[in-house]
Design a protein around this motif. Sequence first.
Motif, PDB file in Angstrom:
ATOM      1  N   THR A  14       4.586  -1.868   7.206  1.00  0.00           N
ATOM      2  CA  THR A  14       3.342  -2.283   6.541  1.00  0.00           C
ATOM      3  C   THR A  14       3.191  -3.788   6.714  1.00  0.00           C
ATOM      4  O   THR A  14       4.185  -4.516   6.730  1.00  0.00           O
ATOM      5  CB  THR A  14       3.330  -1.962   5.031  1.00  0.00           C
ATOM      6  N   ALA A  93       8.785  -2.876   4.924  1.00  0.00           N
ATOM      7  CA  ALA A  93       7.639  -3.164   4.048  1.00  0.00           C
ATOM      8  C   ALA A  93       7.408  -4.664   4.027  1.00  0.00           C
ATOM      9  O   ALA A  93       8.096  -5.400   3.316  1.00  0.00           O
ATOM     10  CB  ALA A  93       7.913  -2.631   2.640  1.00  0.00           C
ATOM     11  N   VAL A  94       6.459  -5.120   4.833  1.00  0.00           N
ATOM     12  CA  VAL A  94       6.177  -6.550   4.900  1.00  0.00           C
ATOM     13  C   VAL A  94       4.868  -6.880   4.172  1.00  0.00           C
ATOM     14  O   VAL A  94       4.605  -8.020   3.836  1.00  0.00           O
ATOM     15  CB  VAL A  94       6.098  -7.043   6.365  1.00  0.00           C
ATOM     16  N   ALA A  95       4.045  -5.862   3.929  1.00  0.00           N
ATOM     17  CA  ALA A  95       2.731  -6.100   3.330  1.00  0.00           C
ATOM     18  C   ALA A  95       2.845  -6.782   1.963  1.00  0.00           C
ATOM     19  O   ALA A  95       3.776  -6.533   1.201  1.00  0.00           O
ATOM     20  CB  ALA A  95       1.979  -4.771   3.177  1.00  0.00           C
ATOM     21  N   ASP A  99      -0.407  -5.758  -6.786  1.00  0.00           N
ATOM     22  CA  ASP A  99       0.286  -4.983  -7.812  1.00  0.00           C
ATOM     23  C   ASP A  99      -0.686  -4.198  -8.685  1.00  0.00           C
ATOM     24  O   ASP A  99      -0.327  -3.168  -9.229  1.00  0.00           O
ATOM     25  CB  ASP A  99       1.133  -5.916  -8.683  1.00  0.00           C
ATOM     26  N   PRO A 127       0.667   1.960  -6.852  1.00  0.00           N
ATOM     27  CA  PRO A 127       1.985   2.513  -6.554  1.00  0.00           C
ATOM     28  C   PRO A 127       2.835   1.490  -5.800  1.00  0.00           C
ATOM     29  O   PRO A 127       2.298   0.692  -5.033  1.00  0.00           O
ATOM     30  CB  PRO A 127       1.678   3.725  -5.667  1.00  0.00           C
ATOM     31  N   ASP A 128       4.141   1.505  -6.023  1.00  0.00           N
ATOM     32  CA  ASP A 128       5.074   0.682  -5.249  1.00  0.00           C
ATOM     33  C   ASP A 128       5.457   1.483  -4.004  1.00  0.00           C
ATOM     34  O   ASP A 128       6.171   2.476  -4.088  1.00  0.00           O
ATOM     35  CB  ASP A 128       6.301   0.329  -6.091  1.00  0.00           C
ATOM     36  N   ILE A 129       4.929   1.073  -2.875  1.00  0.00           N
ATOM     37  CA  ILE A 129       5.073   1.845  -1.628  1.00  0.00           C
ATOM     38  C   ILE A 129       6.530   1.859  -1.168  1.00  0.00           C
ATOM     39  O   ILE A 129       7.073   2.911  -0.806  1.00  0.00           O
ATOM     40  CB  ILE A 129       4.152   1.255  -0.534  1.00  0.00           C
ATOM     41  N   LEU A 130       7.165   0.704  -1.224  1.00  0.00           N
ATOM     42  CA  LEU A 130       8.568   0.615  -0.805  1.00  0.00           C
ATOM     43  C   LEU A 130       9.446   1.497  -1.684  1.00  0.00           C
ATOM     44  O   LEU A 130      10.312   2.239  -1.186  1.00  0.00           O
ATOM     45  CB  LEU A 130       9.031  -0.847  -0.855  1.00  0.00           C
ATOM     46  N   GLY A 144      12.985  -4.386   2.739  1.00  0.00           N
ATOM     47  CA  GLY A 144      11.943  -4.989   1.921  1.00  0.00           C
ATOM     48  C   GLY A 144      11.854  -6.478   2.157  1.00  0.00           C
ATOM     49  O   GLY A 144      12.779  -7.095   2.693  1.00  0.00           O
ATOM     50  N   LYS A 159      16.476  -8.182  -6.606  1.00  0.00           N
ATOM     51  CA  LYS A 159      15.378  -7.334  -6.130  1.00  0.00           C
ATOM     52  C   LYS A 159      15.894  -6.225  -5.228  1.00  0.00           C
ATOM     53  O   LYS A 159      15.445  -5.085  -5.297  1.00  0.00           O
ATOM     54  CB  LYS A 159      14.341  -8.196  -5.398  1.00  0.00           C
ATOM     55  N   LYS A 163      15.270  -2.383  -6.154  1.00  0.00           N
ATOM     56  CA  LYS A 163      14.492  -1.516  -5.252  1.00  0.00           C
ATOM     57  C   LYS A 163      15.375  -0.435  -4.638  1.00  0.00           C
ATOM     58  O   LYS A 163      14.867   0.515  -4.045  1.00  0.00           O
ATOM     59  CB  LYS A 163      13.853  -2.353  -4.141  1.00  0.00           C
TER      60      LYS A 163
END
Length: 215
Positions: A14, A93-95, A99, A127-130, A144, A159, A163
């Motif tokens: 992302t 997940a870079v996007a 939030d 939603p938290d995609i990662l 992440g 983090k 995660k």
Amino acid sequence: FHVKLLAGRQVLITAGPTFEPIDPVRGITNLSSGKMGYAIARAAREAGAEVTLVSGPTALATPYGVHRINVQTAQQMHDVVMSHASGQDVFVAVAAVADWRVANASAQKIKKNADGGVPQLAFEQNPDILAAVAAMPGRPYCVGFAAESEELLRHGEEKRRKKGIPLLVGNIGHQTFGRDENELVLFDDAGHAQLPRADKQVLARQLVAEIARRI
Ligand code: C5P
């Protein structure tokens, strides 16, 4: 990149910001040019991977050979990612995902009020995609990103644990937005290691090599 470190691998990425509408002509978004995510997509493809790039709005060209899917909102990014996630070897997940989204977005342009009244926005959580991908059975190797403005070394490892992912990449400082250069710290089970300041494409190749030797 002569060694095809990711030959035959499938990589889902992302990148960019998300855009959350307020009405048809307004919205809220995050600061992100998409450069780092696109550089990783290019590097993964150069390393022989089959790359799917799920991108929020950016001004960037699609890297050669990369399958790009455009989205606008975090919910759309989540839905596209979840429908492509199974069978992937790696998820990066870079996007810069918003939030919150506007819960009471208007279908019509909100008119300015002559008496100076302002619209009241209500928010709901995206939603938290990662986290969603990391919770999948048989999940891909999840990477992440974190953009912390202070105490990156402590917050980065925190983090990563929260995660539940094997690799978290920290952006050092918060002056990286839109720039061509960056400086990264990699957090994994073994501790942390720095990738010194360099062009984002150079860092992306180094990161791809780091991912390849972990999978
Ligand atoms: O918790 P925080 O937003 O700082 O975590 C950042 C990481 O989580 C990034 O890799 C980002 O792409 C991902 N993320 C996500 N979905 C969200 C929020 C963050 O995938 N809704």
